[in-house]
Motif scaffolding. Structure first.
Motif, mmCIF file in Angstrom:
data_model
loop_
_atom_site.group_PDB
_atom_site.id
_atom_site.type_symbol
_atom_site.label_atom_id
_atom_site.label_comp_id
_atom_site.label_asym_id
_atom_site.label_seq_id
_atom_site.Cartn_x
_atom_site.Cartn_y
_atom_site.Cartn_z
ATOM 1 N N TRP A 268 -4.839 7.039 -1.500
ATOM 2 C CA TRP A 268 -4.223 5.657 -1.279
ATOM 3 C C TRP A 268 -4.091 4.871 -2.526
ATOM 4 O O TRP A 268 -5.117 4.880 -3.466
ATOM 5 C CB TRP A 268 -4.527 4.881 -0.132
ATOM 6 N N ALA B 225 -2.440 0.988 7.499
ATOM 7 C CA ALA B 225 -3.008 0.682 5.958
ATOM 8 C C ALA B 225 -4.224 0.209 6.276
ATOM 9 O O ALA B 225 -5.535 0.711 5.457
ATOM 10 C CB ALA B 225 -2.211 -0.370 5.315
ATOM 11 N N VAL C 220 0.973 -1.218 0.175
ATOM 12 C CA VAL C 220 -0.122 -0.089 -0.056
ATOM 13 C C VAL C 220 0.809 1.144 -0.032
ATOM 14 O O VAL C 220 1.759 1.267 0.563
ATOM 15 C CB VAL C 220 -0.901 -0.068 1.165
ATOM 16 N N ALA D 191 -3.288 0.168 -3.856
ATOM 17 C CA ALA D 191 -2.617 -0.906 -3.286
ATOM 18 C C ALA D 191 -2.557 -1.860 -4.648
ATOM 19 O O ALA D 191 -3.299 -1.804 -5.223
ATOM 20 C CB ALA D 191 -3.829 -1.382 -2.257
ATOM 21 N N THR E 106 0.463 -1.688 10.885
ATOM 22 C CA THR E 106 0.533 -0.469 10.123
ATOM 23 C C THR E 106 -0.781 0.249 10.069
ATOM 24 O O THR E 106 -1.820 -0.651 10.330
ATOM 25 C CB THR E 106 1.001 -0.885 8.479
ATOM 26 N N LEU F 183 -4.510 -6.698 5.012
ATOM 27 C CA LEU F 183 -3.793 -5.821 5.723
ATOM 28 C C LEU F 183 -3.934 -6.153 7.374
ATOM 29 O O LEU F 183 -3.383 -5.439 8.025
ATOM 30 C CB LEU F 183 -4.066 -4.494 5.392
ATOM 31 N N CYS G 191 0.512 5.704 0.113
ATOM 32 C CA CYS G 191 -0.349 6.863 0.467
ATOM 33 C C CYS G 191 0.127 8.058 0.550
ATOM 34 O O CYS G 191 1.433 7.984 1.079
ATOM 35 C CB CYS G 191 -1.227 6.372 1.635
#
Length: 393
Positions: free
Chosen positions: A224, A261, A212, A226, A259, A254, A214
């Motif tokens: 963002w 994300a 990902v 992915a 994270t 994710l 962003c």
């Protein structure tokens, strides 16, 4: 005066038309779609090399005005640990140079507004179905035919008609087709994620099962993207799967990472998510005939990981116009154009494919791959051969 027929009025078509005008060559754009500006949900990046190419035709300023910058890239591992930060290649403080992030539709609209201001005609609803070279008392001419039964005649035809180019197959019926890379690209926009992201930065997150990237726009919105493995979507209806399905699938991939994300993805509304296929076209053996030529994605297409598609198309259009200015016979101009462009663009395609493989395998975690890229793969290098490229008009 020489007249060029430009097939497709996307980014490459508009830039080529403006470059031809600078070279003293008339052109007309034939766009298959009623209005253009398709792929409205996606965003892209124009790097320093693309911006400098636009400067050649005095079209850089409106692109800069309608985009926002990033100066650096920050890397985060799947456990949330910060792995490093570096400037993005080609970034020069205070110059407005790359990369600049904007929606694909915005870039389309900006370039077409500028082309229209310069008096360049665009014919919408003109889907190319065929083209033939005819001999006249004045030499060879090319006649294009369209799905609505209309025809157009010019001295040369330029296929800027993208990845699934009709022009490419007219030039060479045995031309290779684009290869699906096995990855879907999903992107979205949200104002609702309670996540701290630095400004002027692309944050690249190497998760265990998905990659990902962003960035935060000046108004606070998070943009963002992915890259995730998946089957090829129906090209006619790429967004047939409900956006909520993409959101839940990606958030699930994710969820086990430490994270931000997953939180960013979950905070994105359905109507702000779009998915597409990732393709590449490593090499097209034949770029031209005596009267027809392809450029941009019609000639070469990189996987989106290096985010150089727009910049390569911009470069192509300007180099081709320069060659047509310097070589009045189209075939000689096409040969010169190919000699100047083939090695560079095929190197970009190969490098982007390598980056895609590393991301898909997880081996890019903490070891940024080259070349420089953003938007769908990551601005992660300082390769001057890529972003330092300049066109001497």
């Amino acid at each position: 005066m020489t007249k060029a027929l430009i097939i497709s009025g996307g980014i490459a078509g508009a830039v080529t038309a403006m470059a031809l005008r600078k070279a003293g060559i008339a052109s007309e754009i034939f766009e298959a779609y009623p209005t253009g500006a398709d792929d409205v949900g996606a965003f892209l990046v124009v790097f320093a090399n693309g911006l400098e190419a636009l400067r050649v035709i005095d079209a850089q300023a409106p692109v800069v005005e309608h985009s926002f910058p990033a100066q650096r890239v920050a890397l985060i591992g799947s456990d949330g640990a910060r792995l490093g930060e570096r400037p993005i290649a080609g970034t020069e403080q205070g110059t407005g140079l790359g990369p600049r992030t904007l929606r694909r539709a915005t870039l389309y609209q900006v370039l077409h507004t500028e082309a229209a201001r310069r008096g360049i005609a665009v014919r919408h609803g003109k889907r190319l179905t065929g083209a033939e070279t005819v001999r006249t008392a004045d030499g060879e001419r090319v006649v294009a035919t369209f799905a609505d039964g209309s025809r157009a005649e010019g001295d040369l035809l330029i296929g800027a008609d993208g990845l699934h180019s009709v022009t490419r197959t007219l030039i060479d019926p045995a031309a290779p087709k684009p290869r699906y890379t096995g990855q879907n690209t999903v992107c979205g926009y949200t104002r609702d994620a309670d996540v701290a992201l630095p400004s002027d930065t692309y944050t690249m997150i190497h998760g265990k099962r998905a990659f990902v990237g962003c960035t935060r726009a000046p108004d606070g919105e998070i943009w963002w993207f992915a890259n995730i493995p998946g089957t090829e979507l129906d090209r006619a209806h790429p967004s047939a799967a409900a956006p909520r399905v993409w959101r839940e699938r990606l958030a699930g991939l994710l969820a086990d990472d430490g994270t931000p994300a997953a939180a960013i993805v979950r905070a994105t509304d359905d109507h702000r998510i779009v998915a597409s296929n990732a393709y590449d076209l490593a090499s097209t053996p034949t770029w031209h005939t005596d009267t027809m030529v392809v450029l941009g994605d019609a000639a070469h297409a990189a996987a989106p990981n290096a985010a150089q598609g727009a910049s390569m198309a911009i470069e192509d259009g300007i180099v081709l116009a320069k060659c047509l200015r310097d070589h009045p016979e189209p075939r000689r101009a096409f040969v010169a154009y190919e000699q100047l462009r083939r090695e560079r663009v095929e190197k970009v395609v190969a490098a982007s494919a390598g980056l895609a493989r590393r991301i898909a395998s997880g081996t890019a975690d903490g070891r940024p791959a080259r070349p420089d890229g953003a938007g769908r793969g990551g601005p992660e290098a300082d390769n001057n051969w890529l972003t330092g490229y300049r066109i001497e008009w």
